[in-house]
Design a protein around this motif. Structure first.
Motif, PDB file in Angstrom:
ATOM      1  N   PHE A 156      59.054  98.368  49.184  1.00 20.11           N
ATOM      2  CA  PHE A 156      59.448  98.699  50.649  1.00 20.11           C
ATOM      3  C   PHE A 156      59.799  97.557  51.455  1.00 20.11           C
ATOM      4  N   MET A 157      59.641  96.287  51.063  1.00 22.14           N
ATOM      5  CA  MET A 157      60.086  95.090  51.824  1.00 22.14           C
ATOM      6  C   MET A 157      61.225  94.372  51.216  1.00 22.14           C
ATOM      7  N   PRO A 158      61.978  93.573  52.226  1.00 21.34           N
ATOM      8  CA  PRO A 158      63.221  92.813  51.647  1.00 21.34           C
ATOM      9  C   PRO A 158      62.737  92.003  50.630  1.00 21.34           C
ATOM     10  N   ARG A 159      63.665  91.443  50.013  1.00 21.18           N
ATOM     11  CA  ARG A 159      63.414  90.521  48.870  1.00 21.18           C
ATOM     12  C   ARG A 159      62.819  89.332  49.581  1.00 21.18           C
ATOM     13  N   GLN A 160      61.789  88.897  48.813  1.00 24.65           N
ATOM     14  CA  GLN A 160      61.484  87.285  49.368  1.00 24.65           C
ATOM     15  C   GLN A 160      62.109  86.348  48.976  1.00 24.65           C
ATOM     16  N   LEU A 161      62.054  85.282  49.894  1.00 26.62           N
ATOM     17  CA  LEU A 161      62.839  84.130  49.696  1.00 26.62           C
ATOM     18  C   LEU A 161      62.179  83.174  48.942  1.00 26.62           C
ATOM     19  N   SER A 162      63.011  82.434  47.926  1.00 23.51           N
ATOM     20  CA  SER A 162      62.338  81.630  46.966  1.00 23.51           C
ATOM     21  C   SER A 162      61.867  80.320  47.891  1.00 23.51           C
ATOM     22  N   ALA A 163      61.043  79.591  47.214  1.00 23.53           N
ATOM     23  CA  ALA A 163      60.526  78.153  48.090  1.00 23.53           C
ATOM     24  C   ALA A 163      61.720  77.409  48.568  1.00 23.53           C
ATOM     25  N   GLU A 164      62.743  77.401  47.614  1.00 25.17           N
ATOM     26  CA  GLU A 164      63.877  76.473  48.007  1.00 25.17           C
ATOM     27  C   GLU A 164      64.766  77.204  49.355  1.00 25.17           C
ATOM     28  N   GLU A 165      65.056  78.597  49.038  1.00 23.95           N
ATOM     29  CA  GLU A 165      65.777  79.278  50.267  1.00 23.95           C
ATOM     30  C   GLU A 165      65.036  79.350  51.506  1.00 23.95           C
ATOM     31  N   ALA A 166      63.473  79.221  51.391  1.00 29.07           N
ATOM     32  CA  ALA A 166      62.662  79.396  52.543  1.00 29.07           C
ATOM     33  C   ALA A 166      62.707  77.933  53.269  1.00 29.07           C
ATOM     34  N   GLY A 167      62.842  76.861  52.658  1.00 27.33           N
ATOM     35  CA  GLY A 167      63.144  75.601  53.085  1.00 27.33           C
ATOM     36  C   GLY A 167      64.302  75.520  53.768  1.00 27.33           C
ATOM     37  N   ASP A 168      65.418  75.956  53.035  1.00 30.51           N
ATOM     38  CA  ASP A 168      66.701  75.838  53.953  1.00 30.51           C
ATOM     39  C   ASP A 168      66.676  76.720  55.191  1.00 30.51           C
ATOM     40  N   ALA A 169      65.998  77.896  54.978  1.00 30.02           N
ATOM     41  CA  ALA A 169      66.121  78.676  56.418  1.00 30.02           C
ATOM     42  C   ALA A 169      65.288  77.859  57.406  1.00 30.02           C
ATOM     43  N   VAL A 170      64.016  77.294  57.163  1.00 31.01           N
ATOM     44  CA  VAL A 170      63.277  76.469  58.095  1.00 31.01           C
ATOM     45  C   VAL A 170      64.199  75.495  58.879  1.00 31.01           C
ATOM     46  N   ARG A 171      64.762  74.803  57.926  1.00 34.72           N
ATOM     47  CA  ARG A 171      65.978  73.700  58.222  1.00 34.72           C
ATOM     48  C   ARG A 171      66.999  74.213  59.164  1.00 34.72           C
TER      49      ARG A 171
END
Length: 154
Positions: free
Chosen positions: A93-108
């Motif tokens: 019921f949750m959106p797809r979790q971002l991978s570690a690399e995607e999360a890092g890109d999102a933070v930057r």
């Protein structure tokens, strides 16, 4: 939208006699009802928003993850496995979790958009991350990434 998915999953669990699905969805619905009642008491007659429901689901996943660690330390592997199965159901019921690399890109990307230059901007960065990526990123990990990117100790 999430509420409709939960209702459909409850029906699916009843039809398929999937006890894990059924009990976990009932648990989610009970927690949601409790929080809706509390929200009405605080002047939110419509109950929780989808973002608040996602935050509640993320909290449920976090609780179960912590329980898994404790059960494994105590040698209760069957209970740890039951928790893992519940996490699988909740994540439906949750959106797809971002991978570690995607999360890092999102933070930057958020740091760049906010024009953040140091740890003093951490609050703005985290608020923007929560707004845009609720339920998709583990905020504790995102916080550590943001802190590292902003020049602080991770």
């Amino acid at each position: 939208m999430i509420r409709e998915q939960l209702t459909e999953a409850l029906k699916e669990g009843m039809r398929s006699k999937d006890q894990t699905l059924l009990s976990t969805v009932r648990l989610i619905l009970a927690a949601l009802k409790d929080r809706d009642i509390a929200a009405r008491g605080k002047g939110q007659p419509q109950g929780l928003s989808d973002e608040e429901v996602l935050a509640m689901l993320a909290g449920m996943v976090k609780q179960r993850t912590e329980s898994i660690t404790l059960y494994e330390q105590g040698g209760r592997l069957e209970l740890a496995e039951a928790e893992r199965q519940e996490i699988e159901v909740i994540r439906r019921f949750m959106p797809r979790q971002l991978s570690a690399e995607e999360a890092g890109d999102a933070v930057r990307a958020v740091i760049a958009e906010c024009g953040a230059s140091g740890l003093k901007d951490m609050g703005r960065v985290m608020a923007a991350l929560k707004e845009r990526f609720a339920g998709q990123v583990d905020m504790a990990k995102a916080s550590a990434l943001a802190k590292r990117e902003l020049g602080g100790p991770a």
